[in-house]
Design a protein around this motif. Structure first.
Motif: not given
Length: 65
Positions: A1-13
């Protein structure tokens, strides 16, 4: 099962507290600060807990939070 990408804009907020709640910064503290009162600016500097109706959206954007 592939990894899920993190939304980088949300990770900064957003970030998580020790108990698992999601906290955010408050708005209106970026510019035009000279006419805002000191008490108001101090109140805007504190972190706020994300509302429970928005929490599912934020957790979807940050799968490994």
């Amino acid at each position: 099962m592939p990894k899920i990408k993190t939304r980088r804009s949300a990770a900064k907020r957003f970030r998580a507290t020790g108990s698992g709640k999601i906290v955010r910064r408050k708005a209106f503290k970026n510019h035009l600060l000279q006419h805002k009162g000191t008490d108001r600016k101090r109140r805007l500097s504190t972190m706020a807990v994300v509302n429970e109706c928005d929490e599912d959206n934020v957790r979807g954007m940050l799968p490994y939070l």
